[in-house]
Scaffold this active site. Structure first.
Site, PDB file in Angstrom:
ATOM      1  N   LYS A  24      39.937   1.984  33.162  1.00 56.14           N
ATOM      2  CA  LYS A  24      38.479   1.840  33.006  1.00 56.14           C
ATOM      3  C   LYS A  24      37.879   3.111  32.412  1.00 56.14           C
ATOM      4  CE  LYS A  24      37.934   3.406  37.776  1.00 56.14           C
ATOM      5  NZ  LYS A  24      37.699   3.019  39.169  1.00 56.14           N
ATOM      6  N   TYR A  41      19.722  30.909  28.093  1.00 58.54           N
ATOM      7  CA  TYR A  41      18.459  30.362  28.588  1.00 58.54           C
ATOM      8  C   TYR A  41      18.186  30.809  30.012  1.00 58.54           C
ATOM      9  CZ  TYR A  41      18.229  27.075  24.652  1.00 58.54           C
ATOM     10  OH  TYR A  41      18.150  26.513  23.419  1.00 58.54           O
TER      11      TYR A  41
HETATM   12  C1  LIG Z   1      38.909   3.461  39.861  1.00 59.54           C
HETATM   13  C2  LIG Z   1      39.639   2.566  40.796  1.00 59.54           C
HETATM   14  C3  LIG Z   1      40.984   2.828  41.144  1.00 59.54           C
HETATM   15  C4  LIG Z   1      41.699   4.088  40.757  1.00 59.54           C
HETATM   16  O1  LIG Z   1      41.337   5.145  41.616  1.00 59.54           O
HETATM   17  P1  LIG Z   1      42.024   6.583  41.473  1.00 59.54           P
HETATM   18  O2  LIG Z   1      41.516   7.357  42.619  1.00 59.54           O
HETATM   19  O3  LIG Z   1      41.563   7.136  40.160  1.00 59.54           O
HETATM   20  O4  LIG Z   1      43.493   6.365  41.488  1.00 59.54           O
HETATM   21  C5  LIG Z   1      41.641   1.885  41.911  1.00 59.54           C
HETATM   22  N1  LIG Z   1      41.024   0.754  42.322  1.00 59.54           N
HETATM   23  C6  LIG Z   1      39.747   0.493  42.030  1.00 59.54           C
HETATM   24  C7  LIG Z   1      39.131  -0.767  42.534  1.00 59.54           C
HETATM   25  C8  LIG Z   1      38.999   1.378  41.272  1.00 59.54           C
HETATM   26  O5  LIG Z   1      37.714   1.128  41.003  1.00 59.54           O
END
Ligand SMILES: *Cc1c(COP(=O)(O)O)cnc(C)c1O
Length: 366
Positions: free
Chosen positions: A32, A257
């Protein structure tokens, strides 16, 4: 080129192989958010080539992009709200998570040559997605037009392995599985482990693990679980930028800044050609870059396109040199964890927010 994120796909392969052999279960590679900023399609392909069995995404659009790239492996999408184009999902053989009765009804109503494939998401204590109050109200007619192929849940505190909540969630998950099995669903894929649980909780692996951050070679939490090297992982992203300018300055000059910092003595400053528009957190203090064999800390506030580092008076760095913003801590470089800590955040947010202005280069680190 003034900046680049070098993505070493060999490290994806090595991390996947490590996670697969240590878990002893099939691995779902979580890609994702543009593969946590590493590039969706190249990472997905590398993970599958290295032995991942399936892909996990949040959005339907992410899943479709993978199909359009010719990837035929199983894909599960878990954040597809009511009102989405479920027919496109089913026609493209994308498995869907469902965590409400309305979702089951909408998915079941799809008219397609193919039967929808659904993983029931259950809330075991994360109190975010997943069936909770409606769990006891699912009726056979809600699922008669689809295939329930999986049940899954998500840990809230897997990065704190000694927390009691992990055991409570695992037990609750087992109860919910038992309920489903009592309705005759005995061949479904059961999965709850994210990276932290995959690495530290042998009792939660069930039939598959879903790995995200660890596939990218990063630790879910350095404090509680150890760093990448301790976990046998290789950081996949090395973020680099050019030194726009190196100049020698006297003591007591205000930098940037708001004049948030002053030089404490005569020194060389380096202007790094990357800023918050590229995903470098504006508030970051305490991280920096690796250049000419040493670390050079940030001085002053990060600007939109640039930030300033204190190279030290005897630095050998020159205008036009590449600096490593983050990479491999084992080589002395700052890490995505360091940048997370420096900005009150976590490595996940650092890598996912590296902006589209930074090209991803698929090559070994330098
Ligand atoms: C993002 C996600 C993962 C992966 O989690 P990590 O901590 O990056 O391994 C697994 N399951 C779901 C449902 C997620 O949203």
């Amino acid at each position: 080129m003034r900046a680049q994120a070098r993505i070493d796909l060999q490290h994806i392969a090595s991390n996947i192989q490590h996670l697969k052999s240590m878990s002893g279960t099939p691995v779902m590679a979580v890609v994702k958010a543009d593969a946590y900023g590493h590039g969706l399609v190249p990472v997905a392909q590398a993970a599958l080539d290295a032995g991942a069995s399936s892909l996990g995404v949040a959005l339907l659009e992410e899943a479709i992009t993978l199909r359009e790239a010719g990837i035929s492996a199983p894909i599960l999408a878990w954040l597809v709200p009511p009102g989405s184009d479920f027919k496109v999902a089913v026609d493209n053989q994308i498995e869907l998570a469902a965590s409400s009765i309305i979702a089951l009804e909408e998915i079941g109503a799809v008219k397609s040559e193919l039967r929808p494939r659904v993983h029931l998401e259950v809330d075991t204590g994360m109190t975010r997605g997943g069936f909770l109050d409606e769990w006891g109200r699912i009726d056979t007619h809600h699922i008669s037009n689809l295939d329930v192929v999986g049940i899954f849940s998500h840990f809230a505190r897997a990065d704190e392995p000694s927390e009691k909540q992990n055991e409570l969630q695992r037990n609750r998950f087992k109860e919910m599985i038992a309920t489903l099995e009592s309705f005759g669903y005995t061949k479904i894929v059961r999965h709850i482990s994210n990276s932290a649980a995959t690495l530290k909780d042998q009792d939660s692996r069930f039939d598959m693990v879903r790995v995200g951050i660890s596939m990218y070679g990063l630790s879910p939490d350095v404090k509680t679980l150890g760093d990448s090297a301790a976990l046998g992982l290789k950081p996949v992203m090395q973020l680099r930028a050019k030194l726009h300018l190196v100049k020698t300055v006297p003591a007591n000059l205000p930098v940037g800044y708001g004049a948030m910092a002053h030089t404490s003595k005569e020194t060389k400053l380096g202007v790094v050609a990357m800023g918050y528009a590229d995903g470098i957190p504006r508030v970051a203090q305490g991280a920096g870059v690796f250049v000419a064999g040493r670390r050079a800390p940030i001085i002053g506030r990060v600007s939109m396109d640039q930030f300033v580092v204190d190279l030290g008076i005897d630095s050998q760095a020159n205008s036009g040199d590449w600096v490593i913003v983050f990479g491999d801590g084992a080589k002395g470089e700052y890490t995505a964890d360091d940048w997370g800590r420096a900005s009150g955040s976590i490595n996940y947010e650092i890598v996912t927010r590296i902006g589209p202005r930074v090209p991803r280069i698929y090559a070994p680190h330098e």
